[in-house]
Design a protein around this motif. Structure first.
Motif, PDB file in Angstrom:
ATOM      1  N   LEU A 156     -65.812 -67.141 -36.701  1.00 41.32           N
ATOM      2  CA  LEU A 156     -66.366 -66.197 -35.737  1.00 41.32           C
ATOM      3  C   LEU A 156     -65.411 -65.941 -34.573  1.00 41.32           C
ATOM      4  CD1 LEU A 156     -70.101 -67.341 -35.556  1.00 41.32           C
ATOM      5  CD2 LEU A 156     -69.184 -65.291 -36.659  1.00 41.32           C
ATOM      6  N   ALA A 157     -64.736 -66.978 -34.091  1.00 40.33           N
ATOM      7  CA  ALA A 157     -63.825 -66.811 -32.958  1.00 40.33           C
ATOM      8  C   ALA A 157     -62.679 -65.878 -33.330  1.00 40.33           C
ATOM      9  CB  ALA A 157     -63.296 -68.169 -32.507  1.00 40.33           C
ATOM     10  N   GLN A 158     -62.167 -66.027 -34.540  1.00 41.05           N
ATOM     11  CA  GLN A 158     -61.084 -65.166 -35.005  1.00 41.05           C
ATOM     12  C   GLN A 158     -61.554 -63.720 -35.130  1.00 41.05           C
ATOM     13  OE1 GLN A 158     -59.569 -66.249 -38.851  1.00 41.05           O
ATOM     14  NE2 GLN A 158     -57.705 -65.024 -38.635  1.00 41.05           N
ATOM     15  N   LEU A 159     -62.736 -63.532 -35.675  1.00 43.06           N
ATOM     16  CA  LEU A 159     -63.291 -62.182 -35.784  1.00 43.06           C
ATOM     17  C   LEU A 159     -63.425 -61.542 -34.407  1.00 43.06           C
ATOM     18  CD1 LEU A 159     -64.745 -59.883 -37.343  1.00 43.06           C
ATOM     19  CD2 LEU A 159     -66.871 -61.174 -37.013  1.00 43.06           C
TER      20      LEU A 159
ATOM     21  N   MET B 173     -63.971 -48.582 -38.907  1.00 45.94           N
ATOM     22  CA  MET B 173     -62.603 -48.728 -38.416  1.00 45.94           C
ATOM     23  C   MET B 173     -61.980 -50.043 -38.864  1.00 45.94           C
ATOM     24  SD  MET B 173     -61.146 -48.341 -34.540  1.00 45.94           S
ATOM     25  CE  MET B 173     -61.463 -46.577 -34.568  1.00 45.94           C
ATOM     26  N   PHE B 174     -62.780 -51.111 -38.948  1.00 46.66           N
ATOM     27  CA  PHE B 174     -62.273 -52.398 -39.384  1.00 46.66           C
ATOM     28  C   PHE B 174     -62.932 -52.817 -40.685  1.00 46.66           C
ATOM     29  CE2 PHE B 174     -61.724 -53.273 -34.656  1.00 46.66           C
ATOM     30  CZ  PHE B 174     -60.361 -52.977 -34.683  1.00 46.66           C
ATOM     31  N   GLY B 175     -62.176 -53.555 -41.510  1.00 48.89           N
ATOM     32  CA  GLY B 175     -62.723 -54.105 -42.741  1.00 48.89           C
ATOM     33  C   GLY B 175     -62.208 -55.510 -42.943  1.00 48.89           C
TER      34      GLY B 175
ATOM     35  N   PRO C 233     -51.582 -62.023 -29.637  1.00 44.07           N
ATOM     36  CA  PRO C 233     -50.736 -61.401 -30.655  1.00 44.07           C
ATOM     37  C   PRO C 233     -51.529 -60.685 -31.743  1.00 44.07           C
ATOM     38  CG  PRO C 233     -49.834 -63.526 -30.054  1.00 44.07           C
ATOM     39  CD  PRO C 233     -51.174 -63.418 -29.371  1.00 44.07           C
ATOM     40  N   ALA C 234     -52.644 -61.260 -32.161  1.00 42.49           N
ATOM     41  CA  ALA C 234     -53.461 -60.621 -33.195  1.00 42.49           C
ATOM     42  C   ALA C 234     -53.997 -59.280 -32.711  1.00 42.49           C
ATOM     43  CB  ALA C 234     -54.614 -61.529 -33.606  1.00 42.49           C
ATOM     44  N   GLN C 235     -54.442 -59.218 -31.482  1.00 37.08           N
ATOM     45  CA  GLN C 235     -54.938 -57.963 -30.918  1.00 37.08           C
ATOM     46  C   GLN C 235     -53.836 -56.917 -30.846  1.00 37.08           C
ATOM     47  OE1 GLN C 235     -56.511 -59.396 -27.225  1.00 37.08           O
ATOM     48  NE2 GLN C 235     -58.441 -60.090 -28.132  1.00 37.08           N
ATOM     49  N   LEU C 236     -52.641 -57.344 -30.462  1.00 38.56           N
ATOM     50  CA  LEU C 236     -51.504 -56.418 -30.406  1.00 38.56           C
ATOM     51  C   LEU C 236     -51.185 -55.878 -31.792  1.00 38.56           C
ATOM     52  CD1 LEU C 236     -49.134 -55.135 -28.788  1.00 38.56           C
ATOM     53  CD2 LEU C 236     -47.809 -57.196 -29.362  1.00 38.56           C
ATOM     54  N   ALA C 237     -51.182 -56.761 -32.793  1.00 40.35           N
ATOM     55  CA  ALA C 237     -50.848 -56.344 -34.150  1.00 40.35           C
ATOM     56  C   ALA C 237     -51.835 -55.307 -34.681  1.00 40.35           C
ATOM     57  CB  ALA C 237     -50.820 -57.567 -35.070  1.00 40.35           C
TER      58      ALA C 237
ATOM     59  N   LEU D 205     -70.403 -65.534 -40.864  1.00 40.05           N
ATOM     60  CA  LEU D 205     -69.344 -64.582 -40.515  1.00 40.05           C
ATOM     61  C   LEU D 205     -69.673 -63.185 -41.012  1.00 40.05           C
ATOM     62  CD1 LEU D 205     -66.466 -64.068 -39.374  1.00 40.05           C
ATOM     63  CD2 LEU D 205     -65.622 -64.514 -41.687  1.00 40.05           C
ATOM     64  N   ILE D 206     -70.130 -63.083 -42.253  1.00 32.79           N
ATOM     65  CA  ILE D 206     -70.452 -61.771 -42.820  1.00 32.79           C
ATOM     66  C   ILE D 206     -71.605 -61.120 -42.063  1.00 32.79           C
ATOM     67  CG2 ILE D 206     -71.516 -60.692 -44.849  1.00 32.79           C
ATOM     68  CD1 ILE D 206     -69.717 -62.357 -46.595  1.00 32.79           C
ATOM     69  N   ARG D 207     -72.608 -61.895 -41.758  1.00 29.24           N
ATOM     70  CA  ARG D 207     -73.747 -61.359 -41.011  1.00 29.24           C
ATOM     71  C   ARG D 207     -73.315 -60.859 -39.643  1.00 29.24           C
ATOM     72  NH1 ARG D 207     -78.482 -59.211 -41.999  1.00 29.24           N
ATOM     73  NH2 ARG D 207     -77.446 -57.614 -40.751  1.00 29.24           N
ATOM     74  N   ARG D 208     -72.499 -61.647 -38.952  1.00 31.07           N
ATOM     75  CA  ARG D 208     -72.039 -61.266 -37.622  1.00 31.07           C
ATOM     76  C   ARG D 208     -71.139 -60.039 -37.680  1.00 31.07           C
ATOM     77  NH1 ARG D 208     -73.238 -60.399 -32.602  1.00 31.07           N
ATOM     78  NH2 ARG D 208     -71.617 -60.950 -31.095  1.00 31.07           N
ATOM     79  N   ALA D 209     -70.267 -59.986 -38.676  1.00 36.40           N
ATOM     80  CA  ALA D 209     -69.373 -58.842 -38.814  1.00 36.40           C
ATOM     81  C   ALA D 209     -70.170 -57.550 -38.968  1.00 36.40           C
ATOM     82  CB  ALA D 209     -68.448 -59.040 -40.015  1.00 36.40           C
ATOM     83  N   VAL D 210     -71.148 -57.553 -39.847  1.00 38.92           N
ATOM     84  CA  VAL D 210     -71.959 -56.352 -40.063  1.00 38.92           C
ATOM     85  C   VAL D 210     -72.708 -55.980 -38.798  1.00 38.92           C
ATOM     86  CG1 VAL D 210     -73.928 -55.421 -41.337  1.00 38.92           C
ATOM     87  CG2 VAL D 210     -72.138 -56.673 -42.547  1.00 38.92           C
TER      88      VAL D 210
END
Length: 309
Positions: A261-264, A1-3, A237-241, A21-26
């Motif tokens: 990481l916080a932004q992700l 769903m997200f990339g 705002p980011a969540q709304l977008a 970041l990449i490790r956490r995202a996966v």
């Protein structure tokens, strides 16, 4: 769903931070990475973001089967620079032997659509990637590509990567694309933050995407309302977008950039917002549709605004 997108992302991060970041995202299920070699047309900047992604994946200890890769084929110098040449260089820089998907980029002027379909099909059959889509093509050009592929038994474009946000809705929510979405075309939402503006970074210091219709200042001016609506839902705002783009029935993937990481983690909160208030979001942000009656629904992102009488 997200990339996770790559443009001006990995080259703004420290080496260890990118790998983390990449490790956490996966680990969180965000396992699609949109990675390109930015060296053609308006992107002729010889960026190294794809090389840095290659290094970060290795630093993170990821195997190729751990993630999906979406690459790009540029049309600015096509067919002089063939798709075959491009994909070999691009994948080598990313450190992989094949992509899962590729996107045929946007273009201005005339393009031999039939040749694009034929060449993309040859690369699918050769095993360079499994499926392909288009980036901000006009609905008419994409319709031609899909109909030609069907008539000739070739591989059609199966998804469209479109600029789609609270502010830019005319193309992805318009009737021309709507017909193809009803036929099974998938939507990949990109530039959902308008280069960070809709997430609160009102004056980006990096290069950001094109501004169809010349509405960027209006988008910047709309941010207080974005913030007000988001706070009303107990969200950022980011969540709304992000959540808004997920209300589109054809959306299969949302691309966003994240440099920490916080932004992700914050961005992923869009799913909770969608779960709690999905039915309310469209009405709440109705007045934030900035490109309404400015960009034609059948336009590509490079098409000028319609003439006004």
């Amino acid at each position: 769903m997200f990339g996770l997108g790559s443009w001006n992302t990995w080259d703004r991060m420290e080496r260890g931070d990118a790998a983390t970041l990449i490790r956490r995202a996966v680990d969180l299920g965000v396992d699609l990475f949109d990675v390109a070699h930015y060296n053609f047309g308006p992107h002729a900047e010889d960026a190294v973001t794809d090389l840095l992604f290659n290094r970060a994946v290795r630093d993170a200890g990821l195997a190729r089967e751990d993630y999906l890769l979406c690459g790009k084929l540029w049309l600015w110098d096509y067919p002089k620079t063939s798709f075959a040449e491009q994909i070999q260089v691009s994948l080598a820089r990313a450190g992989v032997e094949r992509a899962d998907f590729v996107v045929a980029g946007d273009f201005f002027g005339d393009l031999d659509i039939r040749a694009v379909v034929t060449d993309a099909t040859e690369l699918v059959h050769a095993g360079w990637f499994g499926a392909w889509g288009v980036n901000n093509w006009s609905a008419a050009d994409l319709r031609l590509a899909r109909e030609f592929a069907a008539a000739e038994g070739l591989v059609p474009p199966t998804f469209a990567q479109l600029k789609y946000s609270l502010a830019r809705r005319s193309v992805p929510e318009g009737e021309p694309y709507g017909r193809m979405f009803a036929e099974g075309l998938a939507l990949q939402a990109s530039d959902v933050f308008e280069g960070g503006i809709l997430a609160g970074k009102l004056n980006p210091q990096r290069k950001i995407g094109a501004d169809p219709g010349g509405i960027r200042e209006r988008i910047r001016d709309s941010y207080p309302e974005v913030q007000r609506v988001a706070e009303g839902f107990g969200a950022t705002p980011a969540q709304l977008a992000i959540a808004y783009t997920l209300t589109h029935p054809a959306t299969v993937n949302v691309l966003f950039g994240a440099s920490g990481l916080a932004q992700l983690q914050d961005n992923l909160g869009a799913l909770e917002l969608l779960d709690r208030h999905g039915d309310e979001l469209r009405a709440a942000v109705a007045d934030l549709w900035i490109d309404k009656d400015v960009v034609r629904p059948d336009a590509s992102w490079g098409t000028d605004a319609p003439e006004r009488s």
